[in-house]
Design a protein around this motif. Structure first.
Motif, PDB file in Angstrom:
ATOM      1  N   LYS A 313       0.762  -1.144  -0.052  1.00  0.00           N
ATOM      2  CA  LYS A 313      -0.003  -0.153  -0.141  1.00  0.00           C
ATOM      3  C   LYS A 313       0.869   1.164  -0.144  1.00  0.00           C
ATOM      4  CE  LYS A 313      -3.728  -2.490   0.481  1.00  0.00           C
ATOM      5  NZ  LYS A 313      -4.688  -2.975  -0.695  1.00  0.00           N
ATOM      6  N   PRO A 314       1.360   1.402  -1.253  1.00  0.00           N
ATOM      7  CA  PRO A 314       2.312   2.865  -1.296  1.00  0.00           C
ATOM      8  C   PRO A 314       1.639   4.225  -0.615  1.00  0.00           C
ATOM      9  CG  PRO A 314       1.383   2.266  -3.408  1.00  0.00           C
ATOM     10  CD  PRO A 314       1.040   1.164  -2.694  1.00  0.00           C
ATOM     11  N   ARG A 315       2.441   4.895  -0.066  1.00  0.00           N
ATOM     12  CA  ARG A 315       1.964   6.261   0.439  1.00  0.00           C
ATOM     13  C   ARG A 315       2.277   7.154  -0.405  1.00  0.00           C
ATOM     14  NH1 ARG A 315       3.137   3.105   5.167  1.00  0.00           N
ATOM     15  NH2 ARG A 315       5.325   4.194   5.248  1.00  0.00           N
ATOM     16  N   GLY A 316       3.441   7.091  -1.254  1.00  0.00           N
ATOM     17  CA  GLY A 316       4.228   8.176  -1.792  1.00  0.00           C
ATOM     18  C   GLY A 316       3.494   8.125  -3.453  1.00  0.00           C
ATOM     19  N   ARG A 317       4.355   9.060  -4.230  1.00  0.00           N
ATOM     20  CA  ARG A 317       3.951   9.159  -5.469  1.00  0.00           C
ATOM     21  C   ARG A 317       4.601   7.949  -6.315  1.00  0.00           C
ATOM     22  NH1 ARG A 317       2.799  13.876  -8.934  1.00  0.00           N
ATOM     23  NH2 ARG A 317       1.918  13.198 -10.614  1.00  0.00           N
ATOM     24  N   ILE A 318       4.073   7.262  -7.324  1.00  0.00           N
ATOM     25  CA  ILE A 318       4.311   6.253  -8.175  1.00  0.00           C
ATOM     26  C   ILE A 318       4.682   7.010  -9.406  1.00  0.00           C
ATOM     27  CG2 ILE A 318       3.810   4.079  -9.084  1.00  0.00           C
ATOM     28  CD1 ILE A 318       2.626   3.296  -6.680  1.00  0.00           C
ATOM     29  N   VAL A 319       5.913   6.618 -10.029  1.00  0.00           N
ATOM     30  CA  VAL A 319       6.097   6.807 -11.439  1.00  0.00           C
ATOM     31  C   VAL A 319       6.339   5.604 -12.103  1.00  0.00           C
ATOM     32  CG1 VAL A 319       7.677   7.795 -13.308  1.00  0.00           C
ATOM     33  CG2 VAL A 319       7.296   9.246 -11.139  1.00  0.00           C
ATOM     34  N   GLN A 320       5.537   5.227 -13.022  1.00  0.00           N
ATOM     35  CA  GLN A 320       5.464   3.690 -13.597  1.00  0.00           C
ATOM     36  C   GLN A 320       5.761   3.827 -15.204  1.00  0.00           C
ATOM     37  OE1 GLN A 320       1.720   1.606 -13.720  1.00  0.00           O
ATOM     38  NE2 GLN A 320       2.909  -0.373 -14.109  1.00  0.00           N
ATOM     39  N   ILE A 321       6.765   3.207 -15.519  1.00  0.00           N
ATOM     40  CA  ILE A 321       7.336   3.038 -17.070  1.00  0.00           C
ATOM     41  C   ILE A 321       7.030   1.759 -17.276  1.00  0.00           C
ATOM     42  CG2 ILE A 321       9.296   3.024 -18.391  1.00  0.00           C
ATOM     43  CD1 ILE A 321      10.736   4.999 -16.460  1.00  0.00           C
ATOM     44  N   GLU A 322       6.257   1.566 -18.374  1.00  0.00           N
ATOM     45  CA  GLU A 322       5.824   0.072 -18.744  1.00  0.00           C
ATOM     46  C   GLU A 322       5.344   0.044 -20.117  1.00  0.00           C
ATOM     47  OE1 GLU A 322       4.866  -3.567 -19.089  1.00  0.00           O
ATOM     48  OE2 GLU A 322       5.288  -3.092 -17.019  1.00  0.00           O
ATOM     49  N   ALA A 323       6.001  -0.963 -20.795  1.00  0.00           N
ATOM     50  CA  ALA A 323       5.934  -0.903 -22.088  1.00  0.00           C
ATOM     51  C   ALA A 323       4.472  -1.591 -22.598  1.00  0.00           C
ATOM     52  CB  ALA A 323       6.889  -1.898 -23.024  1.00  0.00           C
ATOM     53  N   ASP A 324       3.924  -2.461 -21.693  1.00  0.00           N
ATOM     54  CA  ASP A 324       2.520  -3.027 -21.910  1.00  0.00           C
ATOM     55  C   ASP A 324       1.377  -2.070 -21.369  1.00  0.00           C
ATOM     56  OD1 ASP A 324       0.064  -4.560 -21.713  1.00  0.00           O
ATOM     57  OD2 ASP A 324       1.283  -6.248 -21.186  1.00  0.00           O
ATOM     58  N   LEU A 325       0.894  -1.445 -22.192  1.00  0.00           N
ATOM     59  CA  LEU A 325      -0.050  -0.368 -21.987  1.00  0.00           C
ATOM     60  C   LEU A 325      -1.392  -0.757 -21.079  1.00  0.00           C
ATOM     61  CD1 LEU A 325      -0.839   2.582 -22.538  1.00  0.00           C
ATOM     62  CD2 LEU A 325      -2.293   1.664 -24.789  1.00  0.00           C
ATOM     63  N   GLY A 326      -1.773  -2.072 -21.108  1.00  0.00           N
ATOM     64  CA  GLY A 326      -2.610  -2.724 -20.270  1.00  0.00           C
ATOM     65  C   GLY A 326      -2.180  -2.749 -18.848  1.00  0.00           C
ATOM     66  N   LYS A 327      -0.862  -2.692 -18.571  1.00  0.00           N
ATOM     67  CA  LYS A 327      -0.457  -2.839 -17.332  1.00  0.00           C
ATOM     68  C   LYS A 327      -0.290  -1.440 -16.907  1.00  0.00           C
ATOM     69  CE  LYS A 327       1.878  -7.401 -17.753  1.00  0.00           C
ATOM     70  NZ  LYS A 327       3.242  -8.096 -17.828  1.00  0.00           N
ATOM     71  N   LEU A 328      -0.359  -0.410 -17.342  1.00  0.00           N
ATOM     72  CA  LEU A 328       0.017   0.822 -16.853  1.00  0.00           C
ATOM     73  C   LEU A 328      -1.119   1.129 -15.869  1.00  0.00           C
ATOM     74  CD1 LEU A 328       2.397   2.637 -17.547  1.00  0.00           C
ATOM     75  CD2 LEU A 328       1.069   3.943 -19.304  1.00  0.00           C
ATOM     76  N   GLU A 329      -0.662   1.368 -14.694  1.00  0.00           N
ATOM     77  CA  GLU A 329      -1.633   1.730 -13.547  1.00  0.00           C
ATOM     78  C   GLU A 329      -2.730   1.152 -13.299  1.00  0.00           C
ATOM     79  OE1 GLU A 329      -2.522   6.169 -12.923  1.00  0.00           O
ATOM     80  OE2 GLU A 329      -2.042   6.313 -15.091  1.00  0.00           O
ATOM     81  N   SER A 330      -2.472  -0.419 -13.692  1.00  0.00           N
ATOM     82  CA  SER A 330      -3.372  -1.432 -13.542  1.00  0.00           C
ATOM     83  C   SER A 330      -3.770  -1.837 -12.079  1.00  0.00           C
ATOM     84  CB  SER A 330      -3.162  -2.801 -14.247  1.00  0.00           C
ATOM     85  OG  SER A 330      -1.822  -3.134 -14.035  1.00  0.00           O
ATOM     86  N   ASN A 331      -2.614  -1.614 -11.272  1.00  0.00           N
ATOM     87  CA  ASN A 331      -2.857  -1.979  -9.832  1.00  0.00           C
ATOM     88  C   ASN A 331      -2.776  -0.779  -8.740  1.00  0.00           C
ATOM     89  OD1 ASN A 331      -3.217  -5.002  -9.683  1.00  0.00           O
ATOM     90  ND2 ASN A 331      -1.162  -4.871 -11.033  1.00  0.00           N
ATOM     91  N   HIS A 332      -1.944   0.416  -9.402  1.00  0.00           N
ATOM     92  CA  HIS A 332      -2.032   1.474  -8.464  1.00  0.00           C
ATOM     93  C   HIS A 332      -1.981   2.828  -9.268  1.00  0.00           C
ATOM     94  CE1 HIS A 332      -0.797  -0.847  -4.881  1.00  0.00           C
ATOM     95  NE2 HIS A 332      -0.232  -1.418  -5.529  1.00  0.00           N
ATOM     96  N   PRO A 333      -2.476   3.802  -8.780  1.00  0.00           N
ATOM     97  CA  PRO A 333      -2.615   5.348  -9.553  1.00  0.00           C
ATOM     98  C   PRO A 333      -1.062   5.519  -9.706  1.00  0.00           C
ATOM     99  CG  PRO A 333      -4.077   5.270  -7.847  1.00  0.00           C
ATOM    100  CD  PRO A 333      -3.233   4.006  -7.615  1.00  0.00           C
ATOM    101  N   ALA A 334      -0.552   6.058 -10.735  1.00  0.00           N
ATOM    102  CA  ALA A 334       0.875   6.390 -10.948  1.00  0.00           C
ATOM    103  C   ALA A 334       0.791   7.663 -12.061  1.00  0.00           C
ATOM    104  CB  ALA A 334       1.527   5.353 -11.424  1.00  0.00           C
TER     105      ALA A 334
END
Length: 556
Positions: A313-334
């Protein structure tokens, strides 16, 4: 002004002559193997069947190296591993119906692990496509429908002129980030019919790069440079993009601790002062990552295993780099950046300003000390000793492939460096045939496969493959008399286990019946026996009778 579509490649007189006078005796299968060769393939995996014989007959007229396995699913695992270790597309030739369907579990693993497998299957004659009523052997109402939910793309060929373009399109799809398996099906009569089409010439099917949007990398660089407690999670996308060097440079520039996911092992040096290693199934690691005010996630969707079973359960800001568009922010806002890991990390390196944190290495050591203390408090000395013995026996740089077995579950967290496993989809039987695929890519160096006795039974037939092609794979079978991890799960949950205990063969005698040298070892002699087997040419088997335990979960 000249546009790309205005450029026409003009054939040379020799090419015109060759095109007008193709060699006789070719069929649709020749167009398949000529296209694969023209795309750069050198090795193909597979298993023949009645409708696919046109492809396999054409192999003998080509320079492609064929590695035939005994079960289609195992052939898929071998192609998966070939794609993982080379980064190249791995052709997989299959027959129709039962042969095609038997490959599904392997293709699911390739999809989950982003392995570029180009599966080419035969089909019933073209007149029967889409019918399901003609009574052809192996006929399905809609064969490609069985694969559409598993692979990246499906391509159905209906005439010989479509073969080169369909395979080239599939090849490009397989190698477009994120890599993955693709499916091509060609009717039997199209493969068998004599062709007057010219020999397929070399072609390009290079995918477009997945490039990050510059305004997003600018924001990410600003967040990371000004973070008080940045941290990085490196997933399999870093490994597949060959971006470990760029990750290291960025981590050092930011003084940011790095943890690698189980699929991302090898993405960051294990003993680096900033390395949190791979103890993701440990609450101490989870707590540390939750406390990061900016968390950079590269090449991971933060799925079940990478999130400590979704307790993260992250409390900070997430930056997510992902080549699979379907996985982008699929589990956590980022701040989601759709991009290839290598290109995005390079963009960050070009824009981020340095930050210094003299406490980072100390904080990493504190977490690792807590993890070790937790493991030390459990009665797990034998398990740790066995894993260390395997690591000591394996030559530096030699790849290892792990089935879904307790020792592999240990290796996910504790193995120091790169390894390959079936943790993407989680099917049994991956380790040995995958190791054969890796050995086919580099037959000059040893490869290790690790299985439990339950998983080993999925792959026993491939001892014949290992012997036939003299592939340098040493297969360590940890024999605990059943499905060991399921035994633990059921005992913990229900108080006793059901359907986990297995009758099994004498693995040493069985291997020797295939002409494969084998030895039964003990924890005390494991390092010496395994090292000797790995140093010997050709395949070998080492059997270790041992009842191993998992470390206690910390996500509850």
């Amino acid at each position: 002004m000249t546009h790309d579509h205005d450029l026409v490649l003009r054939p040379t007189p020799r090419q015109v002559e060759a095109a007008l006078n193709p060699p006789p005796g070719r069929n649709g299968g020749d167009l398949v193997v000529e296209t694969l060769a023209g795309l750069g393939a050198t090795t193909v995996f597979g298993l023949p069947g009645q409708h696919a014989l046109g492809m396999f007959d054409a192999l003998r007229r080509s320079d492609l190296r064929y590695v035939g396995l005994r079960v289609e699913n195992n052939a898929g695992f071998a192609a998966d591993a070939y794609g993982r270790v080379t980064g190249e597309a791995a052709p997989l030739l299959l027959s129709t119906g039962p042969g095609a369907l038997t490959s599904l579990a392997a293709l699911q693993e390739a999809a989950a692990a982003s392995s570029p497998v180009v599966a080419i299957s035969s089909q019933v004659p073209a007149a029967g496509l889409g019918g399901g009523r003609h009574g052809y052997l192996h006929e399905l109402r809609d064969q490609k429908a069985s694969f559409r939910d598993v692979v990246k793309s499906v391509h159905t060929v209906r005439s010989q002129s479509q073969i080169p373009s369909a395979i080239a399109a599939a090849w490009e799809s397989a190698l477009t980030a994120p890599h993955g398996p693709v499916w091509v099906e060609i009717p039997q009569d199209v493969l068998l019919a004599e062709t007057a089409l010219p020999v397929v010439t070399p072609m390009d099917a290079f995918p477009e790069d997945v490039v990050p949007r510059p305004e997003l990398t600018a924001v990410a660089a600003e967040l990371l440079a000004n973070a008080a407690r940045p941290a990085i999670i490196a997933g399999g996308g870093v490994v597949r993009a060959d971006a470990a060097g760029k990750l290291l440079a960025l981590a050092e520039r930011l003084d940011a601790p790095v943890v690698t996911t189980f699929g991302g092992k090898g993405a960051f040096p294990w003993e680096h002062p900033l390395s949190l290693q791979s103890w993701l199934e440990d609450r101490h690691t989870t707590d540390f990552l939750e406390d990061a005010d900016v968390l950079l996630v590269v090449g991971s969707g933060l799925g079940e295993l990478s999130s400590n079973y979704h307790t993260f359960k992250p409390r900070g800001r997430i930056v997510q780099i992902e080549a699979d568009l379907g996985k982008l922010e699929s589990n956590h806002p980022a701040l989601g950046i759709h991009a290839d890991a290598r290109i995005a990390l390079q963009a960050l390196l070009e824009t981020v300003t340095d930050r210094t944190d003299e406490t980072a290495a100390d904080r990493v050591r504190t977490v690792l000390d807590k993890v070790r203390a937790r493991i030390d408090a459990q009665d797990l000395g034998e398990e740790r000793r066995i894993l260390a013995a395997v690591r000591e026996a394996l030559p530096a740089g030699a790849p290892s492939f792990w089935d879904m077995t307790i020792l592999a579950y240990w290796a996910w967290s504790a193995w120091p460096g790169a390894m390959h496993s079936a943790q993407g989809a989680g099917g049994l039987g991956y380790g040995f045939p995958a190791a054969l695929g890796a050995a086919a890519a580099d037959p000059e160096h040893p490869v290790l496969a690790v299985s439990g006795d339950g998983g080993a039974m999925y792959s026993i037939a491939e001892l014949a493959t290992a012997r036939q092609y003299d592939l340098p794979v040493t297969w360590l079978i940890v024999d605990d008399g059943g499905y060991g991890i399921l035994r633990e799960y059921m005992t913990d949950t229900f108080g006793e286990a059901t359907a986990t205990e297995l009758a099994r063969p004498d693995f040493v005698a069985l291997a020797e019946s295939f002409g494969v040298p084998a030895v039964r070892t003990t924890p005390d002699t494991l390092t010496a026996d395994l090292a000797k087997a790995l140093a010997a040419p050709g395949p070998s088997v080492v059997v270790l009778p041992a009842l191993l335990k998992m470390f206690a979960p910390t996500h509850l």
